[in-house]
Motif scaffolding. Structure first.
Motif, PDB file in Angstrom:
ATOM      1  N   VAL A 188       1.769  -4.804   1.375  1.00  0.00           N
ATOM      2  CA  VAL A 188       2.916  -4.306   0.621  1.00  0.00           C
ATOM      3  C   VAL A 188       3.987  -3.917   1.629  1.00  0.00           C
ATOM      4  CG1 VAL A 188       3.728  -2.493  -0.956  1.00  0.00           C
ATOM      5  CG2 VAL A 188       1.434  -3.456  -1.239  1.00  0.00           C
ATOM      6  N   GLU A 189       5.253  -4.067   1.268  1.00  0.00           N
ATOM      7  CA  GLU A 189       6.301  -3.606   2.171  1.00  0.00           C
ATOM      8  C   GLU A 189       7.462  -2.999   1.407  1.00  0.00           C
ATOM      9  OE1 GLU A 189       8.679  -6.535   4.424  1.00  0.00           O
ATOM     10  OE2 GLU A 189       7.603  -8.095   3.290  1.00  0.00           O
TER      11      GLU A 189
ATOM     12  N   ILE B 203      -3.272  -2.215   1.728  1.00  0.00           N
ATOM     13  CA  ILE B 203      -4.071  -1.402   0.811  1.00  0.00           C
ATOM     14  C   ILE B 203      -5.474  -1.983   0.748  1.00  0.00           C
ATOM     15  CG2 ILE B 203      -4.293  -0.541  -1.548  1.00  0.00           C
ATOM     16  CD1 ILE B 203      -1.285  -0.869  -1.857  1.00  0.00           C
ATOM     17  N   MET B 204      -6.438  -1.200   1.183  1.00  0.00           N
ATOM     18  CA  MET B 204      -7.831  -1.618   1.090  1.00  0.00           C
ATOM     19  C   MET B 204      -8.364  -1.241  -0.271  1.00  0.00           C
ATOM     20  SD  MET B 204      -8.284  -3.195   3.834  1.00  0.00           S
ATOM     21  CE  MET B 204     -10.059  -3.468   3.841  1.00  0.00           C
ATOM     22  N   PRO B 205      -9.066  -2.156  -0.933  1.00  0.00           N
ATOM     23  CA  PRO B 205      -9.454  -1.929  -2.334  1.00  0.00           C
ATOM     24  C   PRO B 205     -10.418  -0.761  -2.506  1.00  0.00           C
ATOM     25  CG  PRO B 205     -10.526  -3.890  -1.446  1.00  0.00           C
ATOM     26  CD  PRO B 205      -9.528  -3.452  -0.424  1.00  0.00           C
ATOM     27  N   SER B 206     -10.426  -0.250  -3.725  1.00  0.00           N
ATOM     28  CA  SER B 206     -11.321   0.868  -4.044  1.00  0.00           C
ATOM     29  C   SER B 206     -12.754   0.376  -4.194  1.00  0.00           C
ATOM     30  CB  SER B 206     -10.867   1.535  -5.340  1.00  0.00           C
ATOM     31  OG  SER B 206     -10.852   0.587  -6.397  1.00  0.00           O
ATOM     32  N   SER B 207     -13.681   1.303  -4.125  1.00  0.00           N
ATOM     33  CA  SER B 207     -15.109   1.005  -4.327  1.00  0.00           C
ATOM     34  C   SER B 207     -15.653   1.974  -5.361  1.00  0.00           C
ATOM     35  CB  SER B 207     -15.870   1.146  -3.004  1.00  0.00           C
ATOM     36  OG  SER B 207     -15.832   2.491  -2.550  1.00  0.00           O
ATOM     37  N   ALA B 208     -16.954   1.891  -5.614  1.00  0.00           N
ATOM     38  CA  ALA B 208     -17.577   2.765  -6.615  1.00  0.00           C
ATOM     39  C   ALA B 208     -17.490   4.236  -6.210  1.00  0.00           C
ATOM     40  CB  ALA B 208     -19.034   2.364  -6.826  1.00  0.00           C
ATOM     41  N   THR B 209     -17.399   4.488  -4.909  1.00  0.00           N
ATOM     42  CA  THR B 209     -17.422   5.878  -4.425  1.00  0.00           C
ATOM     43  C   THR B 209     -16.099   6.324  -3.813  1.00  0.00           C
ATOM     44  OG1 THR B 209     -18.288   5.115  -2.281  1.00  0.00           O
ATOM     45  CG2 THR B 209     -19.890   5.774  -3.968  1.00  0.00           C
ATOM     46  N   GLN B 210     -15.119   5.417  -3.694  1.00  0.00           N
ATOM     47  CA  GLN B 210     -13.891   5.765  -2.985  1.00  0.00           C
ATOM     48  C   GLN B 210     -12.691   5.079  -3.602  1.00  0.00           C
ATOM     49  OE1 GLN B 210     -14.104   4.915   1.189  1.00  0.00           O
ATOM     50  NE2 GLN B 210     -12.056   5.672   1.648  1.00  0.00           N
TER      51      GLN B 210
ATOM     52  N   MET C  21       7.714  -4.126  -2.586  1.00  0.00           N
ATOM     53  CA  MET C  21       7.366  -5.553  -2.686  1.00  0.00           C
ATOM     54  C   MET C  21       5.885  -5.750  -2.365  1.00  0.00           C
ATOM     55  SD  MET C  21      10.753  -6.868  -0.672  1.00  0.00           S
ATOM     56  CE  MET C  21      10.809  -5.327   0.252  1.00  0.00           C
ATOM     57  N   GLU C  22       5.198  -6.428  -3.239  1.00  0.00           N
ATOM     58  CA  GLU C  22       3.768  -6.721  -3.076  1.00  0.00           C
ATOM     59  C   GLU C  22       3.598  -8.186  -2.693  1.00  0.00           C
ATOM     60  OE1 GLU C  22      -0.198  -7.053  -5.975  1.00  0.00           O
ATOM     61  OE2 GLU C  22       1.685  -6.216  -6.726  1.00  0.00           O
ATOM     62  N   HIS C  23       2.839  -8.460  -1.642  1.00  0.00           N
ATOM     63  CA  HIS C  23       2.633  -9.841  -1.206  1.00  0.00           C
ATOM     64  C   HIS C  23       1.547 -10.512  -2.042  1.00  0.00           C
ATOM     65  CE1 HIS C  23       4.350  -9.157   3.120  1.00  0.00           C
ATOM     66  NE2 HIS C  23       5.149  -8.725   2.172  1.00  0.00           N
TER      67      HIS C  23
ATOM     68  N   ASN D 164       0.887  -5.149  -9.434  1.00  0.00           N
ATOM     69  CA  ASN D 164      -0.545  -4.862  -9.428  1.00  0.00           C
ATOM     70  C   ASN D 164      -0.888  -3.536  -8.754  1.00  0.00           C
ATOM     71  OD1 ASN D 164      -1.426  -7.346 -10.682  1.00  0.00           O
ATOM     72  ND2 ASN D 164      -0.832  -8.363  -8.778  1.00  0.00           N
ATOM     73  N   LEU D 165       0.134  -2.761  -8.396  1.00  0.00           N
ATOM     74  CA  LEU D 165      -0.108  -1.479  -7.738  1.00  0.00           C
ATOM     75  C   LEU D 165      -0.401  -0.400  -8.769  1.00  0.00           C
ATOM     76  CD1 LEU D 165       2.792  -1.460  -5.108  1.00  0.00           C
ATOM     77  CD2 LEU D 165       0.433  -2.217  -4.785  1.00  0.00           C
TER      78      LEU D 165
END
Length: 392
Positions: free
Chosen positions: A69-70, A139-146, A86-88, A107-108
Motif C-alpha cells: 500500500v502507498e 500489510i502482513m495478513p491476519s491469522s487466527a491469533t493475530q 492506494m492499494e497495489h 480491500n483494506l
C-alpha cells in the motif's frame, strides 16, 4: 544487514529466514534488486555482485510477501494532508512503478486504514516535512491469533510518480499545494486539515506501460527492479469497470474468448490452479509446458502440452506464440539459470508479438476476473464528472 562475502550472506539469510531481498548498497528504481528463495540462488547473486567489485556491501533484508500500500502526502511541519490511499494489486516484491495501484484501497480494513494514516501523520511531523512525501507500506495478513500488521517499507521526502494520479482522482492539486507550503503558506491557510481527504465515490486504477517490444533482449518479468516506461489510468464507479479501462489502455486486456499458454514455476503451481480453472470456465483453451500441463491434467481439465525445449522439434512454445495460436501468456519465474533462460524466450516472444504476458499471478488473476465480471461494461465521461456526479 550488509555483507561482503558469500559466507556472510548465507549466515545472514539463515538467521532471518528465506525468502530474502538482496540489493546493492546504492540503487535507484530497484536496480539489481532480487528476491532470493534459497541458498543456491543467493550464492549465484553474491558471485555476480562480487565479480562487479563495487567495494560496497550487498544488503540483505527479510522479504515480506504481503499486500503493498502507498500514500502521497503534503506536510507543512504542523499538519499532514493525505489525499488518498492506494492499494497495489501485485503483492510486495514488484517495484511500485510496475504495480497496478487502486484508489481507494477497497480491500483494506478500517483498522488498517487508520494505522496507515496514523503512521503517515507521525512520520511527516517527526521529519518536519515541508512539501511532498511518499510512504510505502506492506500489510502482513491476519491469522487466527493475530490481527494484520502494517510495516513501513520506505519513506521518500519527494514527489513520486503517483502524484499526478492521486491528484486527478481526488481533485487535490498536490503540486500546487506543496509549492505554496514551500513558499511559506501553511496547509491551514490554504484550507486543508490534517488527515485523510474524504473518499471519492469512484474507483481509479493506475497500470504500468512497458516498451519491451522496442527494447531487444530485455526480459519482461516483474521484480523489485523497475522496468516500466510509463503508465495509464482507468477510472469509473466500480472496480471491474476501472480495471477493464486500465488493462485496455495498457495493452494487457485479454480477448473475451481465446487460448492462453501457462508456464508456471513449481512453487507457484498450487496458487496458479485457481486462476487456470477460471480461464477454463470462460471457455479459454489451455496450453502449458511439460510440468504445468501435468498438474492441469491431474485436475481433469483439458490442456495441450507444448514443449519449452526449442531444440526438440515443433510446435514449441515460441511457435504457438508467433503463429497466434495463443492470445496471452502466464509465466512465473524460478531462480535457476536454465528455467530463467527458457522463460526468457517465452516472454520475449510474447513481447515482440505484443500479446499480454503476465509474470505475476496477481495481475493474471485480476485480468481473468475482469473477463468473468463483464469487461465491456463501463462508462465514458469527462474526468471531473466522476468526482462531481453520483454513480448512475
Amino acid at each position: 544487514a550488509g555483507v561482503t562475502s558469500v559466507d556472510e550472506a548465507l549466515s545472514v539469510a539463515k538467521l532471518i529466514g528465506y525468502p530474502v531481498l538482496v540489493r546493492p548498497s546504492y540503487v535507484l528504481g530497484g536496480r539489481a534488486m532480487e528476491i532470493v528463495h534459497n541458498a543456491s540462488e543467493l550464492v549465484r547473486y553474491m558471485n555476480l555482485a562480487i565479480d562487479l567489485d563495487t567495494r560496497h556491501p550487498v544488503l540483505i533484508d527479510k522479504y515480506l510477501e504481503g499486500k503493498e500500500v502507498e500514500i502521497d502526502a503534503v506536510g507543512d511541519g504542523e499538519r499532514v494532508l493525505i489525499p488518498g490511499i492506494m492499494e497495489h494489486i501485485e503483492r510486495a516484491g514488484v517495484h511500485s512503478g510496475d504495480s497496478m495501484a487502486v484508489y481507494p484501497g477497497i480491500n483494506l480494513t478500517e483498522p488498517e486504514r487508520e494505522t496507515i494514516v496514523d503512521y503517515a501523520i507521525r512520520i511527516g511531523l517527526a521529519l518536519k516535512i515541508k512539501g511532498l512525501m511518499n510512504i510505502q507500506f506492506v500489510i502482513m495478513p491476519s491469522s487466527a491469533t493475530q490481527a494484520s500488521t502494517v510495516y513501513v517499507l520506505e519513506v521518500n521526502p519527494r514527489a513520486s510518480r503517483t502524484i499526478p494520479f492521486i491528484s486527478k482522482v481526488t481533485g487535490v492539486p498536490m503540486v500546487n499545494v506543496a509549492t505554496k507550503v514551500m513558499l511559506g503558506k501553511s496547509l491551514k491557510e490554504q484550507g486543508y486539515s490534517t488527515g485523510l481527504w474524504p473518499r471519492q465515490k469512484l474507483v481509479s486504477i493506475k497500470a504500468p506501460v512497458f516498451s519491451m517490444s522496442k527494447l531487444l533482449g530485455v526480459d519482461t518479468y516483474l521484480s523489485p527492479e523497475m522496468k516500466s516506461t510509463g503508465e495509464v489510468m482507468g477510472i469509473d464507479y466500480t472496480f471491474d469497470a476501472a480495471l477493464a479501462k486500465a488493462l485496455l489502455a495498457a495493452g494487457l486486456m485479454l480477448l473475451p474468448h481465446g487460448a492462453i499458454l501457462f508456464s508456471i514455476a513449481d512453487r507457484d503451481k498450487p496458487e496458479a490452479l485457481a486462476i487456470i480453472r477460471k480461464f477454463s470456465s470462460i471457455g479459454y483453451k489451455l496450453y502449458a509446458t511439460e510440468g504445468t500441463a501435468a498438474m492441469i491434467e491431474a485436475t481433469g481439465l483439458p490442456v495441450t502440452m507444448i514443449s519449452k525445449k526449442l531444440s526438440e522439434g515443433h510446435p514449441n512454445v515460441i511457435d504457438i506464440i508467433n503463429d497466434s495460436t495463443v492470445n496471452g501468456v502466464v509465466n512465473t519465474i524460478t531462480g535457476g539459470r536454465i528455467p530463467l533462460r527458457d522463460g526468457f524466450y517465452i516472454r520475449r516472444a510474447a513481447a515482440e508479438k505484443r500479446i499480454p504476458c503476465f509474470t505475476s499471478l496477481d495481475t493474471a488473476r485480476a485480468a481473468v476476473e475482469t473477463l468473468l465480471n463483464g469487461s465491456q461494461t463501463y462508462s465514458a465521461q469527462p474526468l471531473p464528472d466522476y468526482r462531481r456526479k453520483e454513480p448512475t
